[in-house]
Design an enzyme around this catalytic site. Structure first.
Site, short mmCIF file in Angstrom:
data_model
loop_
_atom_site.label_atom_id
_atom_site.label_comp_id
_atom_site.label_asym_id
_atom_site.label_seq_id
_atom_site.Cartn_x
_atom_site.Cartn_y
_atom_site.Cartn_z
N SER A 191 0.84 -1.19 0.00
CA SER A 191 0.00 0.00 0.00
C SER A 191 0.88 1.25 0.00
O SER A 191 2.11 1.17 0.08
CB SER A 191 -0.90 0.01 1.24
N LYS A 192 0.20 2.38 -0.06
CA LYS A 192 0.88 3.67 -0.12
C LYS A 192 1.90 3.84 1.00
O LYS A 192 2.89 4.54 0.84
CB LYS A 192 -0.16 4.79 0.00
N ARG A 193 1.63 3.23 2.13
CA ARG A 193 2.56 3.34 3.27
C ARG A 193 3.96 2.87 2.88
O ARG A 193 4.95 3.33 3.42
CB ARG A 193 2.09 2.45 4.43
N HIS A 194 4.02 1.90 1.97
CA HIS A 194 5.32 1.33 1.63
C HIS A 194 6.07 2.15 0.59
O HIS A 194 7.29 2.06 0.50
CB HIS A 194 5.12 -0.09 1.07
#
Ligand code: GLU
Length: 490
Positions: A254-257
């Site tokens: 996800s965007k977190r990564h």
């Protein structure tokens, strides 16, 4: 059997890198087995919060950038068109009514209010939020009466009570699901539009798809689709579900990564072949020799569906950068020029159109610059000093290598030596020149080399000094050495 595979994106979000990875596996299967690669737009979800026409452009741009051209698709058409689901509604309605006729599906008159109550009651009871099949139990006469009266209704799949649904996945093997765990899913909405399950089955059948290769997240929809195939008396295609990609922490990517939208990778300056190579190796192994850097042709050569593993793959951003730098080094010079030029021009280092001599110069400079590039925009930093005389040296280079009279003496002696090199300005001759100057000054080679590097490039690290000086050329080198005398500090 002629292999026909399809990539079926939905324009309900900016295409995800995992989604394009599926497209790559589909395309590879078609290429490898001499089949057809079809792309179909699954645009039946028209929720304005999700559906946006610009996502269609992004899908097209992403495929085009990867060099994946479908044999049949909505852009160029084909014998099984249209390739856009919203233009095929009649087919889904016909299939749904055939299923109603044979009792494999039934009209459901329950309105939103009742369904919401049902969901709430289910939640209170802690049960799975399934439909209670009230309309399935309606007497035939009542059903007919309500249909004739034009009462709004959906069509639901009549899931058998007690049946084991079995299928084989080429990657996950044999799978079986008991029908009692399944809901009577809506297959046709009250507005006459299909839901995903019906549309995908009707189209895969109508388009002669032989292999459905898609992400593992679609595995759970397979039992419903298998039931629809059975209800319509159609043979199932072969299934291959590809393991998901996870972030470095083993959670769903996800965007977190980091970047997850495919276009972010395009815009960041990756090479298509590097992304292609990287995505393929997420879940597929190249063979016993575990070769990592491969061209698209080599991948096609080595690819087999059996080579796809079951374990989720970890998306390692550092590895992707490394792969990109490796592909950059292998990139043919004309192409590298073509890809780098917009970045150099945007940074004001050259014009958009180059003269023949500028082209020749860059063709020599880029192979040296590319050694230290990770992404295309790095060319500005790594090749900039070839194009523009450095205005200031790096501070640490000046402090260490441009100090006082000894530095001045190194620069002056080098200017004299370079000026006398009227012909044969080659790396080999330049090395001999540096050796001679060091000897003449009675110093080791290293401080002279460092001083010359900072003086001619403004930097402390870069390609081999002699190769760099050769490419910079005599005029530039002498000019820069002279200017560098003004950089020397006391
Ligand atoms: N339209 C689905 C998607 O957006 C396709 C799923 C499938 O391949 O069956 O990914």
């Amino acid at each position: 059997m002629a292999v026909r595979v399809r990539y079926a994106p939905s324009p309900t979000g900016s295409p995800h890198v995992g989604n394009l990875r599926t497209a790559i596996f589909d395309w590879l299967t078609a290429r490898k087995y001499g089949g057809q690669f079809i792309a179909r737009l699954e645009d039946t979800d028209r929720d304005p919060e999700r559906y946006k026409p610009e996502y269609i452009n992004e899908i097209e741009r992403s495929l085009d950038w990867l060099g994946i051209v479908p044999d049949e698709w909505w852009v160029s058409g084909g014998p099984y068109g249209p390739y856009v689901q919203s233009e095929r509604l009649e087919l889904y309605r016909t299939a749904a009514s055939a299923m109603v006729d044979t009792g494999k599906a039934y009209p459901c008159f329950c309105d939103e209010e009742r369904l919401a109550e049902l969901r709430q009651a289910n939640r209170r009871g802690g049960a799975a939020t399934g439909y209670d099949r009230a309309c399935r139990a309606l007497p035939e006469t009542e059903r007919q009466r309500r249909l004739e009266a034009g009462e709004p209704h959906t069509i639901r799949l009549a899931v058998p009570d007690d049946e084991i649904i079995e299928y084989t996945d080429l990657i996950y093997g044999h799978v079986s699901v008991h029908s009692s765990t399944m809901d009577d899913q809506v297959i046709l909405k009250s507005n006459g539009w299909p839901t995903y399950h019906l549309a995908v089955v009707v189209d895969d059948h109508a388009m002669g798809i032989t292999h459905v290769i898609r992400g593992e997240d679609w595995m759970s929809s397979l039992p419903k689709q298998a039931l629809i195939y059975a209800a319509l008396g159609w043979e199932q295609p072969r299934w291959a579900h590809i393991p998901l990609t996870l972030g470095p922490d083993r959670k769903k990517l996800s965007k977190r990564h980091g970047a997850t939208r495919f276009t972010e990778f395009i815009d960041a300056g990756y090479l298509p072949e590097a992304i292609f190579n990287f995505l393929v190796l997420l879940g597929w192994s190249s063979g016993s020799d575990n070769v990592e850097i491969m061209s698209v042709e080599e991948i096609v050569e080595r690819f087999t569906l059996e080579g796809i593993g079951r374990t989720p793959a970890i998306f390692d951003y550092d590895k992707l950068i490394w792969m990109n730098s490796e592909h950059l080094k292998r990139c043919p010079i004309e192409r590298l020029m073509h890809l780098c030029l917009p970045h150099l021009a945007a940074a004001g280092l050259c014009g958009h159109e180059l003269q023949a001599d500028e082209i020749a110069y860059l063709q020599q400079a880029l192979p040296l610059a590319v050694e230290r590039m990770r992404l295309l925009p790095d060319v500005v930093d790594q090749a900039g000093y070839f194009l523009r005389d450095p205005q200031e040296p790096e501070e640490k280079g000046r402090n260490k290598w441009l100090n006082g009279e000894p530095a001045r003496a190194r620069l002056r002696a080098s200017i004299v030596a370079c000026s006398s090199m009227v012909d044969d300005w080659t790396a080999l001759r330049l090395e001999a020149m540096v050796n001679a100057v060091a000897e003449g000054l009675g110093i080791a080679r290293a401080p002279l080399i460092h001083t010359l590097r900072v003086a001619t490039s403004g930097r402390t690290v870069g390609p081999g000094l002699f190769e760099m000086l050769e490419v910079l050329g005599r005029t530039r080198v002498i000019r820069r050495l002279k200017h560098a005398i003004s950089w020397v500090q006391e």
